[in-house]
Design a protein around this motif. Structure first.
Motif, PDB file in Angstrom:
ATOM      1  N   LEU A 119       0.811  -1.219   0.000  1.00 31.48           N
ATOM      2  CA  LEU A 119       0.000   0.000   0.000  1.00 31.48           C
ATOM      3  C   LEU A 119       0.846   1.271   0.000  1.00 31.48           C
ATOM      4  O   LEU A 119       0.344   2.355  -0.271  1.00 31.48           O
ATOM      5  CB  LEU A 119      -0.941  -0.003   1.205  1.00 31.48           C
ATOM      6  N   PHE A 120       2.141   1.156   0.312  1.00 28.69           N
ATOM      7  CA  PHE A 120       3.019   2.326   0.351  1.00 28.69           C
ATOM      8  C   PHE A 120       3.085   2.966  -1.032  1.00 28.69           C
ATOM      9  O   PHE A 120       3.260   2.297  -2.029  1.00 28.69           O
ATOM     10  CB  PHE A 120       4.433   1.921   0.789  1.00 28.69           C
ATOM     11  N   GLY A 121       2.954   4.282  -1.054  1.00 28.87           N
ATOM     12  CA  GLY A 121       3.040   5.018  -2.310  1.00 28.87           C
ATOM     13  C   GLY A 121       1.819   4.895  -3.186  1.00 28.87           C
ATOM     14  O   GLY A 121       1.777   5.486  -4.260  1.00 28.87           O
ATOM     15  N   VAL A 122       0.815   4.119  -2.749  1.00 30.98           N
ATOM     16  CA  VAL A 122      -0.388   3.885  -3.547  1.00 30.98           C
ATOM     17  C   VAL A 122      -1.630   4.383  -2.807  1.00 30.98           C
ATOM     18  O   VAL A 122      -2.429   5.137  -3.351  1.00 30.98           O
ATOM     19  CB  VAL A 122      -0.542   2.379  -3.875  1.00 30.98           C
ATOM     20  N   ASP A 123      -1.798   3.942  -1.573  1.00 30.33           N
ATOM     21  CA  ASP A 123      -2.959   4.303  -0.757  1.00 30.33           C
ATOM     22  C   ASP A 123      -2.847   5.755  -0.304  1.00 30.33           C
ATOM     23  O   ASP A 123      -1.805   6.164   0.211  1.00 30.33           O
ATOM     24  CB  ASP A 123      -3.012   3.365   0.453  1.00 30.33           C
TER      25      ASP A 123
END
Length: 105
Positions: free
Chosen positions: A68-72
């Motif tokens: 989820l890092f950099g996306v959520d």
């Protein structure tokens, strides 16, 4: 179970920002299947070292969380606190496995 220990070198002038950053990540870890054991800030001694501990049931569960890092958007917002304030100078992660009474070898 896998526990992540994070050692932070922080800017002592940005403790308030670091605490905001910490509260956001506690909520995110807990929301995404982990258990956050807290952030530990300087009280005596070195004033620029802080620690965090959090656990996931397995390394695979931790890796799903990391996806989820950099996306959520919530993860991006939490990182923005760190990036815009400069509260974290550097950090290092170590993964640990607990040995407790009753744990198997």
């Amino acid at each position: 179970m896998i526990t992540c220990h994070v050692r932070y070198e922080i800017d002592p002038e940005q403790i308030e920002a670091f605490e905001r950053f910490a509260r956001r990540w506690i909520e995110l870890v807990n929301r995404h299947g982990g258990v956050h054991h807290g952030y530990f800030l300087p009280a005596e001694g070195a004033s620029d070292i802080a620690y965090a501990l959090f656990s996931f049931p397995s390394l695979a569960d931790y890796e799903r969380y990391r996806e989820l890092f950099g996306v959520d958007p919530d993860f991006i917002a939490a990182d923005r606190i760190r990036d815009e304030s400069g509260c974290v100078r550097r950090y290092e992660r170590t993964f640990l496995r607990p040995v407790t009474e009753g744990s198997s070898e």
